[in-house]
Design a protein around this motif. Sequence first.
Motif, PDB file in Angstrom:
ATOM      1  N   GLU A 424       0.804  -1.218   0.000  1.00  0.00           N
ATOM      2  CA  GLU A 424       0.000   0.000   0.000  1.00  0.00           C
ATOM      3  C   GLU A 424       0.842   1.274   0.000  1.00  0.00           C
ATOM      4  O   GLU A 424       0.491   2.255  -0.661  1.00  0.00           O
ATOM      5  CB  GLU A 424      -0.920   0.016   1.232  1.00  0.00           C
ATOM      6  CG  GLU A 424      -2.024  -1.017   1.205  1.00  0.00           C
ATOM      7  CD  GLU A 424      -3.094  -0.702   0.185  1.00  0.00           C
ATOM      8  OE1 GLU A 424      -3.310   0.500  -0.111  1.00  0.00           O
ATOM      9  OE2 GLU A 424      -3.713  -1.653  -0.333  1.00  0.00           O
ATOM     10  N   HIS A 425       1.954   1.275   0.742  1.00  0.00           N
ATOM     11  CA  HIS A 425       2.691   2.519   0.967  1.00  0.00           C
ATOM     12  C   HIS A 425       4.147   2.475   0.504  1.00  0.00           C
ATOM     13  O   HIS A 425       4.837   3.491   0.598  1.00  0.00           O
ATOM     14  CB  HIS A 425       2.649   2.875   2.457  1.00  0.00           C
ATOM     15  CG  HIS A 425       1.259   2.890   3.031  1.00  0.00           C
ATOM     16  ND1 HIS A 425       0.225   3.622   2.489  1.00  0.00           N
ATOM     17  CD2 HIS A 425       0.726   2.246   4.115  1.00  0.00           C
ATOM     18  CE1 HIS A 425      -0.873   3.443   3.204  1.00  0.00           C
ATOM     19  NE2 HIS A 425      -0.605   2.613   4.197  1.00  0.00           N
ATOM     20  N   GLY A 426       4.619   1.311   0.065  1.00  0.00           N
ATOM     21  CA  GLY A 426       5.979   1.230  -0.464  1.00  0.00           C
ATOM     22  C   GLY A 426       7.069   1.193   0.579  1.00  0.00           C
ATOM     23  O   GLY A 426       8.240   1.466   0.256  1.00  0.00           O
ATOM     24  N   TYR A 427       6.733   0.864   1.807  1.00  0.00           N
ATOM     25  CA  TYR A 427       7.735   0.770   2.872  1.00  0.00           C
ATOM     26  C   TYR A 427       7.470  -0.492   3.679  1.00  0.00           C
ATOM     27  O   TYR A 427       6.335  -0.768   4.059  1.00  0.00           O
ATOM     28  CB  TYR A 427       7.685   1.994   3.788  1.00  0.00           C
ATOM     29  CG  TYR A 427       8.765   2.011   4.848  1.00  0.00           C
ATOM     30  CD1 TYR A 427       9.992   2.599   4.593  1.00  0.00           C
ATOM     31  CD2 TYR A 427       8.563   1.405   6.093  1.00  0.00           C
ATOM     32  CE1 TYR A 427      11.000   2.600   5.555  1.00  0.00           C
ATOM     33  CE2 TYR A 427       9.556   1.406   7.055  1.00  0.00           C
ATOM     34  CZ  TYR A 427      10.774   1.997   6.781  1.00  0.00           C
ATOM     35  OH  TYR A 427      11.763   1.987   7.728  1.00  0.00           O
ATOM     36  N   ASN A 428       8.539  -1.252   3.943  1.00  0.00           N
ATOM     37  CA  ASN A 428       8.412  -2.478   4.730  1.00  0.00           C
ATOM     38  C   ASN A 428       8.769  -2.183   6.185  1.00  0.00           C
ATOM     39  O   ASN A 428       9.927  -1.922   6.508  1.00  0.00           O
ATOM     40  CB  ASN A 428       9.332  -3.565   4.181  1.00  0.00           C
ATOM     41  CG  ASN A 428       9.069  -4.921   4.833  1.00  0.00           C
ATOM     42  OD1 ASN A 428       8.517  -5.009   5.922  1.00  0.00           O
ATOM     43  ND2 ASN A 428       9.467  -5.986   4.152  1.00  0.00           N
ATOM     44  N   PRO A 429       7.782  -2.238   7.079  1.00  0.00           N
ATOM     45  CA  PRO A 429       8.033  -1.853   8.469  1.00  0.00           C
ATOM     46  C   PRO A 429       8.416  -3.015   9.380  1.00  0.00           C
ATOM     47  O   PRO A 429       8.370  -2.878  10.601  1.00  0.00           O
ATOM     48  CB  PRO A 429       6.665  -1.303   8.891  1.00  0.00           C
ATOM     49  CG  PRO A 429       5.701  -2.182   8.171  1.00  0.00           C
ATOM     50  CD  PRO A 429       6.348  -2.547   6.854  1.00  0.00           C
ATOM     51  N   VAL A 430       8.783  -4.171   8.808  1.00  0.00           N
ATOM     52  CA  VAL A 430       8.945  -5.375   9.612  1.00  0.00           C
ATOM     53  C   VAL A 430       9.958  -5.187  10.744  1.00  0.00           C
ATOM     54  O   VAL A 430       9.766  -5.691  11.853  1.00  0.00           O
ATOM     55  CB  VAL A 430       9.331  -6.582   8.725  1.00  0.00           C
ATOM     56  CG1 VAL A 430      10.711  -6.401   8.105  1.00  0.00           C
ATOM     57  CG2 VAL A 430       9.236  -7.881   9.520  1.00  0.00           C
ATOM     58  N   HIS A 431      11.042  -4.469  10.489  1.00  0.00           N
ATOM     59  CA  HIS A 431      12.057  -4.279  11.535  1.00  0.00           C
ATOM     60  C   HIS A 431      11.519  -3.436  12.680  1.00  0.00           C
ATOM     61  O   HIS A 431      11.773  -3.736  13.868  1.00  0.00           O
ATOM     62  CB  HIS A 431      13.312  -3.638  10.943  1.00  0.00           C
ATOM     63  CG  HIS A 431      14.011  -4.497   9.929  1.00  0.00           C
ATOM     64  ND1 HIS A 431      14.529  -5.733  10.245  1.00  0.00           N
ATOM     65  CD2 HIS A 431      14.249  -4.316   8.606  1.00  0.00           C
ATOM     66  CE1 HIS A 431      15.068  -6.275   9.162  1.00  0.00           C
ATOM     67  NE2 HIS A 431      14.911  -5.432   8.154  1.00  0.00           N
ATOM     68  N   SER A 432      10.763  -2.392  12.360  1.00  0.00           N
ATOM     69  CA  SER A 432      10.177  -1.554  13.409  1.00  0.00           C
ATOM     70  C   SER A 432       9.142  -2.325  14.214  1.00  0.00           C
ATOM     71  O   SER A 432       9.073  -2.188  15.446  1.00  0.00           O
ATOM     72  CB  SER A 432       9.528  -0.309  12.789  1.00  0.00           C
ATOM     73  OG  SER A 432      10.496   0.566  12.258  1.00  0.00           O
TER      74      SER A 432
END
Length: 619
Positions: A424-432
């Motif tokens: 949806e937003h082009g950023y992978n937040p898995v680490h956060s």
Amino acid sequence: MFSMAFSSKDCFTYSSYSRLIRTNYLFSVKISYFHEYTLSMAFSSKDISSDSSHIQVIPKHISKVGNPNLSNINSLLPNNKKGNINDNIGVSARLKRFTYPSEHSSNFNDDIHIKHAKKLEVIKHILIKLGDDDSFEGLAMIDVVQRLGIDYYFQDEIELILRRQYSIFFTDGDRYNDLQEVALRFRLLRQQGYYVSADVFNRFRNKEGEFKQNISEDINGLMSLYEASQLSIGGEDGLDEAGHFSATHLANYDLAGVVEHLLLHPYRKSLSPAKNFFHGNFQGSEYIWILDLQELANMDFKLVQSLHQKEIVQISSWWRELGLAKKLEFAREQPVKWYVWSMACFTDPNLSWQRIELTKPISFVYIIDDIFDVCGALDALTLFTEAINRWDLGDIDQLPEYMKICFKALNDITNEISNKVYKEHGYNPVHSLRKAWGSLCNAFLIEAKWFASGHLPKAEEYLENGIVSSGVHLVLVHIFFLLGHGITNETVQLIDSNPPIVSSVATILRIWDDLGSAKDENQGGKDGSYIYYYMMEHRDLTAEDAHKHAMDKISDAWKRLNKECLSPNPFSASFTRASLNCARMVPLMYSYDDSQRLPSLEEYIKSSLFDNLPTQGVY
């Protein structure tokens, strides 16, 4: 109808608006027992979440069942016994019967959507026209729209009007001498993020700096002043004084519970049920836009309610298929209650998938909290926390089976949410997200070690850790990425660090929770209590002194949150609103009665989700 709404600039009077706003505080709630299965899911026999008190006004009494007797400090001591959960605690016979909802059918046709869209355009035109006129009526209409909970449709129009009002305020603000108007403009601007000096209220003071006695007879002005005082930030003693002054004089009035409700539930710090519309009998052409808003609010209520019911079906299906209720029998099973958090934070109907996805990590906050509080041995909890921090599924062989199941399920939903955010937003937040789960478990483990060793932390040490263990940071990190607004390296680093806008909400939740019972609904009560630790440090204090100190801490946290909501703000307006709504939801989630039930939350769920007659005799 459209032209009549603003045919005359003076057709809308202060007195008519005053009567309208005054009636906002009158409730006429009709409780429906439709869909009892979902209510049972929300308050099942496994409901063992925390309890609390009230933010704005100190309660007249402390609950005698499950809540602490503050006159006896030993009653606040964490319970060392891990007794069984009583299935009968806080659960009515009505709510014990339930089945999972498996489908939802809507009877709406295209006609209501067409009418809704047309009415929306009519109201937008009216709002824009009133805003162009620079009239008090425009401010009044914004206030009504926001109180009705339909302001998400008018964000652009509201911003344009208030930006114009902000400019007028500084160029020609001295000409406004009506307390109600000045206070309303002040509040609306601050709610929108505009900083307006509290010095605007100095015009209502005498030479000695005290508020003029004549305004004590202006009940509409006093009510508006009290609402405005809730937007106070640190160092604004004058605004705090205004709140005290208005509350003191309002207490002299008895308006069928209007004043009492205002003092207990100011708009800034409360989240009213969707069907708590204004009630009264307002007729006449000067209220034409009120009638338009009534029609829109009724249609919107039905449409949004239907959408939320569909989302609950999806959440219930996910929870049932996940199967954790059978595998982790000790854990809470409250999918509707978990969903209500998401519903409160994401009010925009367009954020449907975000509400569904947010409910999933919220459920795991409760589940993992139960693992630490109810059944986990310290050695196993330490291994579990280490595994979460490493986030390595290949290194969980030493964990008990129920912890393996929990970790695997947590890994799955974290990856699923990360993938959706990326698409949806082009950023992978898995680490956060993984880092946030590690921080939460670290905080849970610290509390478990305190309990196991008998260590009594200082109150501030407990609170610092409790801010993290509240789960607020974990939830708001997910909210930040699910919204996807303003994601940069700087804002990601900021949200990862538990910034003030997050920690202030967490403080409100943590202390509110602790103002109730440290026993946490008979679940074993291993968490401790801020008040208990504070009284251990200050043994010369009375229970009332300790309680007041806790309320002052909550008040200070609200001031920090108010400041963080002002511009310039590194976060998006949508994230700021979600954070604010999270804080506003706290009283509903943690106000237990003497039977360890949540009557306000039950009412909120019934009226918002399962009452098909949202208004009766409105206006």
